[in-house]
Design a protein around this motif. Structure first.
Motif, PDB file in Angstrom:
ATOM      1  N   ASN A 264      14.698 -33.517  24.242  1.00 59.43           N
ATOM      2  CA  ASN A 264      15.999 -33.631  23.935  1.00 59.43           C
ATOM      3  C   ASN A 264      16.443 -34.529  22.953  1.00 59.43           C
ATOM      4  O   ASN A 264      17.490 -34.668  22.346  1.00 59.43           O
ATOM      5  N   THR A 265      15.431 -35.819  22.701  1.00 53.29           N
ATOM      6  CA  THR A 265      15.885 -36.712  21.494  1.00 53.29           C
ATOM      7  C   THR A 265      15.434 -36.170  20.238  1.00 53.29           C
ATOM      8  O   THR A 265      16.236 -36.023  19.333  1.00 53.29           O
ATOM      9  N   VAL A 266      14.377 -35.495  20.314  1.00 52.08           N
ATOM     10  CA  VAL A 266      13.568 -35.063  19.056  1.00 52.08           C
ATOM     11  C   VAL A 266      14.569 -33.748  18.466  1.00 52.08           C
ATOM     12  O   VAL A 266      14.603 -33.601  17.140  1.00 52.08           O
ATOM     13  N   SER A 267      15.022 -32.882  19.399  1.00 50.94           N
ATOM     14  CA  SER A 267      15.784 -31.712  18.832  1.00 50.94           C
ATOM     15  C   SER A 267      17.084 -32.107  18.052  1.00 50.94           C
ATOM     16  O   SER A 267      17.748 -31.243  17.677  1.00 50.94           O
ATOM     17  N   ASN A 268      17.570 -33.421  18.022  1.00 52.20           N
ATOM     18  CA  ASN A 268      18.505 -33.794  17.227  1.00 52.20           C
ATOM     19  C   ASN A 268      18.324 -33.910  15.749  1.00 52.20           C
ATOM     20  O   ASN A 268      19.346 -34.121  15.179  1.00 52.20           O
ATOM     21  N   LEU A 269      17.013 -33.602  15.706  1.00 54.10           N
ATOM     22  CA  LEU A 269      16.698 -33.788  14.054  1.00 54.10           C
ATOM     23  C   LEU A 269      17.472 -32.704  13.590  1.00 54.10           C
ATOM     24  O   LEU A 269      18.070 -32.893  12.253  1.00 54.10           O
ATOM     25  N   ILE A 270      17.898 -31.602  13.741  1.00 50.40           N
ATOM     26  CA  ILE A 270      18.603 -30.551  13.374  1.00 50.40           C
ATOM     27  C   ILE A 270      19.935 -31.047  12.835  1.00 50.40           C
ATOM     28  O   ILE A 270      20.578 -30.435  12.071  1.00 50.40           O
ATOM     29  N   PHE A 271      20.554 -31.960  13.684  1.00 49.99           N
ATOM     30  CA  PHE A 271      21.930 -32.587  13.361  1.00 49.99           C
ATOM     31  C   PHE A 271      21.836 -33.535  12.288  1.00 49.99           C
ATOM     32  O   PHE A 271      22.740 -33.935  11.623  1.00 49.99           O
ATOM     33  N   ILE A 272      20.421 -34.003  11.781  1.00 46.35           N
ATOM     34  CA  ILE A 272      20.195 -35.152  10.881  1.00 46.35           C
ATOM     35  C   ILE A 272      19.788 -34.605   9.475  1.00 46.35           C
ATOM     36  O   ILE A 272      20.471 -35.026   8.667  1.00 46.35           O
ATOM     37  N   LEU A 273      18.528 -34.132   9.710  1.00 49.34           N
ATOM     38  CA  LEU A 273      18.094 -33.742   8.563  1.00 49.34           C
ATOM     39  C   LEU A 273      18.791 -32.703   7.265  1.00 49.34           C
ATOM     40  O   LEU A 273      19.007 -33.002   6.282  1.00 49.34           O
ATOM     41  N   PRO A 274      18.974 -31.672   7.905  1.00 51.15           N
ATOM     42  CA  PRO A 274      19.669 -30.706   7.153  1.00 51.15           C
ATOM     43  C   PRO A 274      21.105 -31.172   6.646  1.00 51.15           C
ATOM     44  O   PRO A 274      21.495 -30.860   5.516  1.00 51.15           O
ATOM     45  N   PRO A 275      21.956 -31.783   7.435  1.00 47.69           N
ATOM     46  CA  PRO A 275      23.166 -32.129   6.970  1.00 47.69           C
ATOM     47  C   PRO A 275      23.034 -33.293   5.827  1.00 47.69           C
ATOM     48  O   PRO A 275      23.864 -33.458   4.838  1.00 47.69           O
ATOM     49  N   ILE A 276      21.930 -34.174   5.772  1.00 50.31           N
ATOM     50  CA  ILE A 276      21.856 -35.145   4.970  1.00 50.31           C
ATOM     51  C   ILE A 276      21.408 -34.233   3.514  1.00 50.31           C
ATOM     52  O   ILE A 276      21.842 -34.663   2.532  1.00 50.31           O
ATOM     53  N   TYR A 277      20.465 -33.471   3.612  1.00 49.56           N
ATOM     54  CA  TYR A 277      20.221 -32.538   2.545  1.00 49.56           C
ATOM     55  C   TYR A 277      21.636 -31.887   1.702  1.00 49.56           C
ATOM     56  O   TYR A 277      21.795 -32.142   0.584  1.00 49.56           O
ATOM     57  N   GLY A 278      22.376 -31.356   2.827  1.00 52.10           N
ATOM     58  CA  GLY A 278      23.619 -30.712   2.504  1.00 52.10           C
ATOM     59  C   GLY A 278      24.588 -31.701   1.640  1.00 52.10           C
ATOM     60  O   GLY A 278      25.374 -31.494   0.709  1.00 52.10           O
ATOM     61  N   ALA A 279      24.701 -33.034   2.275  1.00 49.06           N
ATOM     62  CA  ALA A 279      25.544 -34.222   1.650  1.00 49.06           C
ATOM     63  C   ALA A 279      25.002 -34.488   0.262  1.00 49.06           C
ATOM     64  O   ALA A 279      25.809 -34.757  -0.676  1.00 49.06           O
ATOM     65  N   ILE A 280      23.704 -34.664   0.118  1.00 54.15           N
ATOM     66  CA  ILE A 280      23.107 -34.835  -1.194  1.00 54.15           C
ATOM     67  C   ILE A 280      23.563 -33.883  -2.323  1.00 54.15           C
ATOM     68  O   ILE A 280      23.796 -34.060  -3.228  1.00 54.15           O
ATOM     69  N   GLN A 281      23.367 -32.426  -1.732  1.00 55.45           N
ATOM     70  CA  GLN A 281      23.640 -31.280  -2.608  1.00 55.45           C
ATOM     71  C   GLN A 281      24.989 -31.492  -3.160  1.00 55.45           C
ATOM     72  O   GLN A 281      25.474 -30.899  -4.080  1.00 55.45           O
ATOM     73  N   THR A 282      26.039 -31.803  -2.106  1.00 60.12           N
ATOM     74  CA  THR A 282      27.389 -31.814  -2.397  1.00 60.12           C
ATOM     75  C   THR A 282      27.695 -32.689  -3.252  1.00 60.12           C
ATOM     76  O   THR A 282      28.710 -32.496  -3.986  1.00 60.12           O
ATOM     77  N   TYR A 283      27.071 -33.950  -3.231  1.00 59.79           N
ATOM     78  CA  TYR A 283      27.410 -35.040  -4.166  1.00 59.79           C
ATOM     79  C   TYR A 283      26.877 -34.435  -5.606  1.00 59.79           C
ATOM     80  O   TYR A 283      27.561 -34.765  -6.693  1.00 59.79           O
ATOM     81  N   LYS A 284      25.678 -33.924  -5.656  1.00 56.36           N
ATOM     82  CA  LYS A 284      25.173 -33.509  -7.047  1.00 56.36           C
ATOM     83  C   LYS A 284      25.940 -32.433  -7.786  1.00 56.36           C
ATOM     84  O   LYS A 284      26.374 -32.480  -8.656  1.00 56.36           O
ATOM     85  N   ASP A 285      26.720 -31.567  -6.740  1.00 49.40           N
ATOM     86  CA  ASP A 285      27.525 -30.425  -7.279  1.00 49.40           C
ATOM     87  C   ASP A 285      29.020 -30.925  -7.871  1.00 49.40           C
ATOM     88  O   ASP A 285      29.739 -30.214  -8.231  1.00 49.40           O
ATOM     89  N   GLY A 286      29.023 -32.437  -7.288  1.00 46.91           N
ATOM     90  CA  GLY A 286      30.518 -32.927  -7.746  1.00 46.91           C
ATOM     91  C   GLY A 286      31.568 -32.293  -6.856  1.00 46.91           C
ATOM     92  O   GLY A 286      32.706 -32.282  -7.374  1.00 46.91           O
ATOM     93  N   LEU A 287      31.414 -31.847  -5.589  1.00 47.14           N
ATOM     94  CA  LEU A 287      32.567 -31.094  -4.586  1.00 47.14           C
ATOM     95  C   LEU A 287      33.207 -32.376  -4.169  1.00 47.14           C
ATOM     96  O   LEU A 287      33.061 -33.487  -4.144  1.00 47.14           O
ATOM     97  N   GLU A 288      34.299 -31.844  -3.466  1.00 49.50           N
ATOM     98  CA  GLU A 288      35.215 -32.868  -2.907  1.00 49.50           C
ATOM     99  C   GLU A 288      34.505 -33.746  -1.740  1.00 49.50           C
ATOM    100  O   GLU A 288      33.798 -33.159  -1.122  1.00 49.50           O
ATOM    101  N   LYS A 289      35.030 -34.775  -1.687  1.00 53.16           N
ATOM    102  CA  LYS A 289      34.365 -36.022  -0.807  1.00 53.16           C
ATOM    103  C   LYS A 289      34.731 -35.274   0.807  1.00 53.16           C
ATOM    104  O   LYS A 289      33.953 -36.003   1.442  1.00 53.16           O
ATOM    105  N   ARG A 290      35.716 -34.733   0.996  1.00 54.77           N
ATOM    106  CA  ARG A 290      35.743 -34.348   2.509  1.00 54.77           C
ATOM    107  C   ARG A 290      34.624 -33.598   2.981  1.00 54.77           C
ATOM    108  O   ARG A 290      34.211 -33.458   4.261  1.00 54.77           O
TER     109      ARG A 290
END
Length: 232
Positions: A1-27
């Protein structure tokens, strides 16, 4: 139940980095990071089972959904505009829910407040994929189906917890591990929430005349790549 939270953590971090690189809106950067916050809070709670850590799990669920609502209802607005009335309403909602929940300490109240936000998100998403961008139905319905599957398994685990635990004790360790329905609730709702951000961002970038494309990392995990509009 602890480790399964990685799906909430790692993919969104990647998405945030990609969003920043693409210069998309901060929201949308905020949406990804809020989802990460949910995962970190849930990780801390399931690792410690302390009440304070439980709040780090449950309250960010409210805050992240408020960000999702804002993003989804601002998809069809001009760039660099701020909807102050909606922003004020969502911040007030988050503040009131937090204060009441901290004093009431009633899980049903949290579930109702969270469910209200999810219902608003679902209705807006259905409107978009039915009447605005119908070619996004696959992404929209997949997000909703995956989330509802997780919600179903979470309820099964809550209702039949004792029976499931007794059954797993008679299973091989590996089989018992993969039948932890609460962990599947994390995995499926994490994936469903992530896909929802992709749907919202896809809708927004289409409206702004960008060229969004869903790609798959290692042929498995979906990510959104956004190219700027073509110059005439």
């Amino acid at each position: 139940n602890t480790v399964s939270n990685l799906i909430f953590i790692l993919p969104p971090i990647y998405g945030a980095i990609q969003t920043y690189k693409d210069g998309l809106e901060k929201r949308y950067l905020a949406a990804y990071l809020c989802l990460t916050a949910v995962g970190l809070g849930s990780w801390c709670f399931h690792m410690t089972l302390k009440y304070e850590m439980q709040l780090l799990d449950e309250l960010p669920m409210i805050y992240s959904c408020c960000v999702f609502v804002y993003c989804l209802y601002e998809c069809f607005k001009y760039k660099n505009t701020v909807n102050y009335p909606l922003l004020f309403l969502l911040i007030t909602y988050s503040f009131v829910v937090s204060i009441v929940y901290l004093n009431l300490k009633e899980p049903v109240f949290h579930q109702i407040m969270y469910g209200t936000l999810v219902s608003i998100i679902v209705l807006r998403s259905v409107y978009i994929v039915l009447w605005v961008y119908p070619w996004l139905r696959g992404l929209g319905y997949t997000s909703l189906t995956v989330f509802l599957m997780g919600f179903f398994l979470w309820n099964v685990d809550n209702i039949f917890c004792d029976k499931l635990r007794a059954l797993r004790e008679r299973m091989p360790p590996v089989v018992g591990a993969v039948t932890q329905f609460h962990a599947w609730w994390h995995i499926l709702t994490g994936l469903g929430s992530y896909l929802h951000i992709l749907l919202s961002l896809y809708t927004r970038t289409l409206f702004l005349k960008h060229r969004p494309k869903v790609k798959f990392v290692l042929e498995i995990w979906p990510v959104l790549l956004v190219e700027p509009p073509k110059k005439l």
